[in-house]
Design a protein around this motif. Structure first.
Motif, PDB file in Angstrom:
ATOM      1  N   ASN A 242     -15.267  21.778  67.129  1.00 41.74           N
ATOM      2  CA  ASN A 242     -15.974  21.145  68.246  1.00 41.74           C
ATOM      3  C   ASN A 242     -17.390  20.737  67.840  1.00 41.74           C
ATOM      4  O   ASN A 242     -17.867  19.646  68.177  1.00 41.74           O
ATOM      5  CB  ASN A 242     -16.031  22.090  69.447  1.00 41.74           C
ATOM      6  N   LEU A 243     -18.072  21.644  67.108  1.00 36.01           N
ATOM      7  CA  LEU A 243     -19.429  21.323  66.652  1.00 36.01           C
ATOM      8  C   LEU A 243     -19.421  20.129  65.712  1.00 36.01           C
ATOM      9  O   LEU A 243     -20.282  19.239  65.809  1.00 36.01           O
ATOM     10  CB  LEU A 243     -20.036  22.544  65.948  1.00 36.01           C
ATOM     11  N   VAL A 244     -18.456  20.096  64.807  1.00 35.39           N
ATOM     12  CA  VAL A 244     -18.364  18.978  63.863  1.00 35.39           C
ATOM     13  C   VAL A 244     -18.089  17.672  64.598  1.00 35.39           C
ATOM     14  O   VAL A 244     -18.669  16.624  64.276  1.00 35.39           O
ATOM     15  CB  VAL A 244     -17.272  19.265  62.816  1.00 35.39           C
ATOM     16  N   HIS A 245     -17.186  17.723  65.597  1.00 36.91           N
ATOM     17  CA  HIS A 245     -16.849  16.510  66.349  1.00 36.91           C
ATOM     18  C   HIS A 245     -18.069  15.970  67.090  1.00 36.91           C
ATOM     19  O   HIS A 245     -18.345  14.759  67.050  1.00 36.91           O
ATOM     20  CB  HIS A 245     -15.714  16.822  67.324  1.00 36.91           C
ATOM     21  N   GLN A 246     -18.815  16.853  67.765  1.00 44.45           N
ATOM     22  CA  GLN A 246     -19.998  16.403  68.499  1.00 44.45           C
ATOM     23  C   GLN A 246     -21.078  15.897  67.548  1.00 44.45           C
ATOM     24  O   GLN A 246     -21.766  14.910  67.828  1.00 44.45           O
ATOM     25  CB  GLN A 246     -20.523  17.551  69.359  1.00 44.45           C
ATOM     26  N   THR A 247     -21.219  16.560  66.404  1.00 46.97           N
ATOM     27  CA  THR A 247     -22.192  16.096  65.416  1.00 46.97           C
ATOM     28  C   THR A 247     -21.797  14.725  64.887  1.00 46.97           C
ATOM     29  O   THR A 247     -22.651  13.864  64.649  1.00 46.97           O
ATOM     30  CB  THR A 247     -22.282  17.101  64.267  1.00 46.97           C
ATOM     31  N   SER A 248     -20.499  14.507  64.686  1.00 47.42           N
ATOM     32  CA  SER A 248     -20.019  13.216  64.193  1.00 47.42           C
ATOM     33  C   SER A 248     -20.386  12.088  65.151  1.00 47.42           C
ATOM     34  O   SER A 248     -20.757  10.992  64.723  1.00 47.42           O
ATOM     35  CB  SER A 248     -18.509  13.284  63.987  1.00 47.42           C
ATOM     36  N   GLU A 249     -20.298  12.357  66.464  1.00 46.75           N
ATOM     37  CA  GLU A 249     -20.658  11.321  67.440  1.00 46.75           C
ATOM     38  C   GLU A 249     -22.138  10.972  67.334  1.00 46.75           C
ATOM     39  O   GLU A 249     -22.520   9.792  67.380  1.00 46.75           O
ATOM     40  CB  GLU A 249     -20.321  11.811  68.849  1.00 46.75           C
ATOM     41  N   ASP A 250     -23.003  12.005  67.211  1.00 47.98           N
ATOM     42  CA  ASP A 250     -24.434  11.735  67.081  1.00 47.98           C
ATOM     43  C   ASP A 250     -24.744  11.005  65.782  1.00 47.98           C
ATOM     44  O   ASP A 250     -25.614  10.121  65.732  1.00 47.98           O
ATOM     45  CB  ASP A 250     -25.224  13.036  67.143  1.00 47.98           C
ATOM     46  N   ILE A 251     -24.032  11.365  64.711  1.00 47.42           N
ATOM     47  CA  ILE A 251     -24.260  10.693  63.422  1.00 47.42           C
ATOM     48  C   ILE A 251     -23.859   9.219  63.505  1.00 47.42           C
ATOM     49  O   ILE A 251     -24.501   8.345  62.915  1.00 47.42           O
ATOM     50  CB  ILE A 251     -23.486  11.412  62.316  1.00 47.42           C
ATOM     51  N   THR A 252     -22.786   8.932  64.266  1.00 51.36           N
ATOM     52  CA  THR A 252     -22.377   7.538  64.447  1.00 51.36           C
ATOM     53  C   THR A 252     -23.494   6.734  65.115  1.00 51.36           C
ATOM     54  O   THR A 252     -23.782   5.591  64.726  1.00 51.36           O
ATOM     55  CB  THR A 252     -21.098   7.476  65.289  1.00 51.36           C
TER      56      THR A 252
END
Length: 831
Positions: A294-304
């Motif tokens: 979940n943390l990785v997924h949310q971080t991926s959205e911010d990185i996008t």
């Protein structure tokens, strides 16, 4: 214009920075917070893995690890859970949703189960309930059966009875010993010691035990009916019924133990681990991995989002880069015309001047503009020339003695050989090595050693002619080139003068020191006509001079070359044999002197080439020692595996724990870095307590402190030590007083002539009495005649070894020998 362009770039950069800060600052903060949470999650997963590894190791080797380590890891686990909860809480609304996935609630039950696991693991009976049945019930019954059978066998052996009763008694004792061995194998199979399929091993062992029980009962019934010998008429008739009762009792408890071993809870610690701890660890791991996803997924959205911002910035930077490139091209054209072209013309003129062109003229209009540059180039050229001269000297001379080095010496040697070849002259090469120079360096220090080398160089230059060359090849090695000599006697005279000059005292500081040297001499064209070969020949002759006592010179000869070639070939074959594991053991029996019963064997190394006859140590051991060709660890383990296999075979076939004596390699004793390898190899053996190590007396003289440290570790392992070749070294009495030897072995040189030489006989008797006074046993090796055996028995020698008993035997022949000889080592088995 440049200032305007810089101002525009600064303005665009400031606007871009403000935009990025306002639009992406919050995203970066969230990414950073999630990164910390991911780090803590990773720590928790790592901690869970380490806890699982600890539990696995404890299951494999109970008691091998401290429970405090596990408690410390549980505390770390709680701490990481607390830190993770705190960091997730900092993510506000998003953090509240993520907190639900932190498995904190499962930690309390996990801690309780860990405490129960530690309690069970710390007690043999709690961990393995079957041990209570074995210790309290089965062992007393087994010991009673074995004691009764041993008593009957001992009495029949004393009466020397050959009746069927005696055979039945021996057979019953042997059947019970085999039953106990199979029982031990059954328990070991339950722990998967000898098989990856414990159920099959249990079934096989249980079947064998059942057959042995049936045989035991039948043999006891036959003994009860068979009439005992006359000398055993007072034997208690009720003994057979008691033995039958003890066997029945042992069988009942064995059935209880077998039922316990087949139970799912035969090991409580493993049951608790599989049913509770392992599922809990998997559950917590799954929750944490889901949280991490979940943390990785949310971080991926911010990185996008940040990537989109970066894309827009990159487009802006691309436009600015194009403008910068155009500006640079404009500046380059300007500098090319106004600056670079005048400098290039001046550099071309300097290059022509450096090539020797004297009519070079630097263009006058540009001379004033580049005057400083011309002067700088001229000064650089002068400095380069000076440094080149210095580097040339350093490249061809020894920096300490200022003598020619190997490079310059080989160049002069090659030149001298070419001249000698044209004019049919002789050239002599003397190779000098100072004797025991390393000891001077170690005692006086390297500064004094360097001063001594400088003084040696001065004396060597005094001896030779101006047309000759003396060079330092490295360390304490010097080479002297004698050109245009008329006969070999000239080289001999120079070598003698050098040795006489070196024998004069050297004054270093305020003290005088004496040294000597060894010189090898080769003559061209008689020995060789190539520089490298001539130097090699002189080097070989120098080693021959050292071998003959040092402080000497020796001329090279073809015989010496052949001997060196044979030595090199043997060294190569030995190294190849180490890689191919061509070494093996033959075993020579050692017997008690008074009874002749076998008490052990000595493992003697042999070399069996792949396509050749067996080679004995006399033909290769000295070369192996002199060239430091100690056996590699893999070959050592291969040889020890042979001993393990022999001892296991003897134990299985004869029920005998066979003691094997092994000679310790000198290199393993001298080198402290190899001590841990020796201890580790011994600990890996199946029967380390049955190994005896033999150490030659000469080896002890190498490094007494190193030997004492290793002996202390070997004593802690319970490994007996034997002083081999006693009497051939130095300070033998001091060795008996200083080191913890259990036995000494009298060298065969003293035993050989005890029947004909009174002095040797008295010496062997004195050694035996001396060893006994120190509480040590005595082994006499090399016993070959009945007269020698009788004398050794008469003086109280404990053990004998030699061809009168047996030659060294391969393993297969040794097993046949054991089947025909009587042994004094009792079987050490028990229920």
């Amino acid at each position: 214009m440049a200032l305007i362009l810089i101002a525009v770039l600064i303005s665009i950069a400031w606007v871009g920075q403000k935009y990025v800060h306002e639009t992406s600052g919050e995203q970066i903060q969230r990414i950073a917070a999630r990164a910390l949470a991911e780090k803590e999650t990773g720590k928790l997963l790592q901690e869970l893995q380490e806890i699982q590894d600890w539990l696995g190791n404890q299951l494999i080797q109970p008691g091998s690890q401290s429970g405090s380590q596990l408690r410390s890891r549980i505390q770390n686990l709680e701490s990481h859970f607390s830190d993770l909860t705190e960091k997730i809480h900092g993510l506000n609304h998003e953090g509240q949703l993520l907190q639900e996935r932190i498995p904190v609630a499962k930690l309390s039950q996990f801690k309780s189960d860990i405490t129960a696991f530690l309690h069970i693991s710390s007690s043999n009976i709690l961990r393995f309930p079957g041990i209570y049945i074995m210790q309290t019930s089965m062992q007393p019954a087994s010991r009673a059966i074995l004691d009764a059978l041993d008593g009957v066998v001992r009495q029949t052996a004393q009466t020397k009875d050959k009746s069927g009763f005696t055979h039945l008694a021996y057979q019953a004792r042997h059947t019970w010993l085999r039953l106990l061995s199979e029982f031990h194998l059954l328990v070991a199979n339950r722990f998967s010691v000898f098989s990856d399929n414990p159920e099959a091993g249990l079934k096989s062992s249980a079947q064998n035990i059942g057959e042995y029980l049936q045989q035991m009962k039948q043999q006891l019934a036959l003994l009860q009916q068979a009439p005992p010998p006359r000398s055993l008429r007072d034997l208690d008739p009720a003994i057979w019924q008691r033995l039958q009762d003890n066997v029945e009792e042992w069988q009942r408890y064995y059935a209880d133990l077998l039922q316990s071993l087949h139970s799912e809870r035969w090991r409580e610690d493993m049951y608790l681990y599989k049913t509770s701890l392992q599922p809990q660890i998997r559950a917590m791991r799954a929750d944490l991995e889901q949280l991490q996803d979940n943390l990785v997924h949310q971080t991926s959205e911010d990185i996008t989002g940040l990537t989109n911002i970066a894309s827009r910035l990159s487009q802006t930077i691309f436009v600015l880069t194009l403008l910068g490139i155009l500006w640079i091209l404009f500046a380059y054209v300007y500098l090319r015309i106004r600056v670079i072209k005048p400098i290039a013309e001046t550099a071309h003129a300097l290059r022509q001047e450096a090539n020797g062109e004297s009519d070079v003229v630097i263009p006058q209009p540009k001379l004033a503009e580049t005057l400083d540059l011309v002067e700088a180039f001229s000064e650089m050229r002068r400095q380069v020339w000076k440094r080149q001269q210095g580097l040339d000297h350093l490249a061809h001379h020894d920096p300490l003695t200022q003598l020619p080095n190997r490079l310059l010496f080989m160049d002069r040697l090659e030149h001298a050989l070419s001249i000698a070849h044209r004019h049919k002259k002789m050239v002599a090469l003397l190779f000098l090595d100072l004797d025991n120079f390393k000891q001077i360096n170690d005692v006086l220090g390297h500064f004094a050693g360097d001063e001594l080398l400088i003084n040696v160089a001065i004396r060597l230059k005094k001896v030779i002619r101006n047309s000759d060359t003396v060079a330092r090849l490295g360390g304490d090695e010097f080479a002297i080139l004698l050109e245009d000599i008329g006969q070999k006697a000239f080289a001999r005279n120079v070598a003698q003068k050098i040795l006489e000059e070196l024998q004069l005292p050297f004054e270093i500081g305020s003290q005088q020191y004496h040294i000597s040297g060894s010189i090898g001499i080769s003559i061209a064209p008689y020995d060789d006509d190539q520089p490298e070969d001539l130097l090699r020949d002189a080097d070989s002759a120098m080693y021959e001079a050292k071998r003959r006592g040092k402080n000497n010179y020796h001329f090279f000869s073809s015989e010496l070359l052949q001997r060196v070639s044979r030595q090199l070939e043997l060294e190569h074959r030995l190294r190849d044999a180490v890689l191919k594991k061509e070494f093996l053991f033959h075993y020579q029996p050692i017997v008690a002197a008074d009874t002749g019963k076998l008490i052990g064997v000595e493992a003697l190394m042999r070399w069996q080439p792949e396509n050749g006859p067996l080679i004995y140590p006399d033909n290769f051991m000295e070369t192996m020692k002199s060239q430091n060709l100690d056996l590699s660890r893999k070959v050592t383990e291969h040889l020890f595996a042979q001993v393990d296999h022999l001892q296991g075979t003897v134990l299985n076939e004869y029920g005998i724990r066979l003691r094997v004596s092994i000679n310790m390699a000198p290199g393993a004793l001298r080198d402290p870095s190899r001590h841990s390898g020796v201890i580790t190899t011994l600990r890996r053996l199946k029967y380390p307590s049955l190994i005896t190590l033999e150490i030659t007396e000469d080896t002890l003289l190498e490094d007494l402190a190193t030997a004492r440290a290793l002996f202390s570790e070997l004593r802690q392992l319970g490994i007996p030590l034997v002083l081999d070749d006693f009497g051939t070294g130095q300070s033998s009495l001091n060795h008996l007083r200083t080191y913890p030897f259990d036995s000494i072995k009298i060298d065969r040189e003293f035993v050989r002539d005890i029947s004909s030489d009174e002095e040797d006989a008295i010496l062997v008797k004195a050694i035996t009495q001396l060893a006994h006074s120190f509480g040590m046993k005595v082994v006499a090796e090399g016993v070959e005649t009945e007269e020698q055996r009788a004398y050794l028995v008469n003086i109280g020698c404990d053990y004998l070894q030699g061809y009168i008993i047996s030659k060294p035997l391969p393993m297969e022949e040794l097993l046949g020998y054991l089947g025909t000889t009587e042994m004094s080592l009792p079987a050490r088995t028990g229920g």
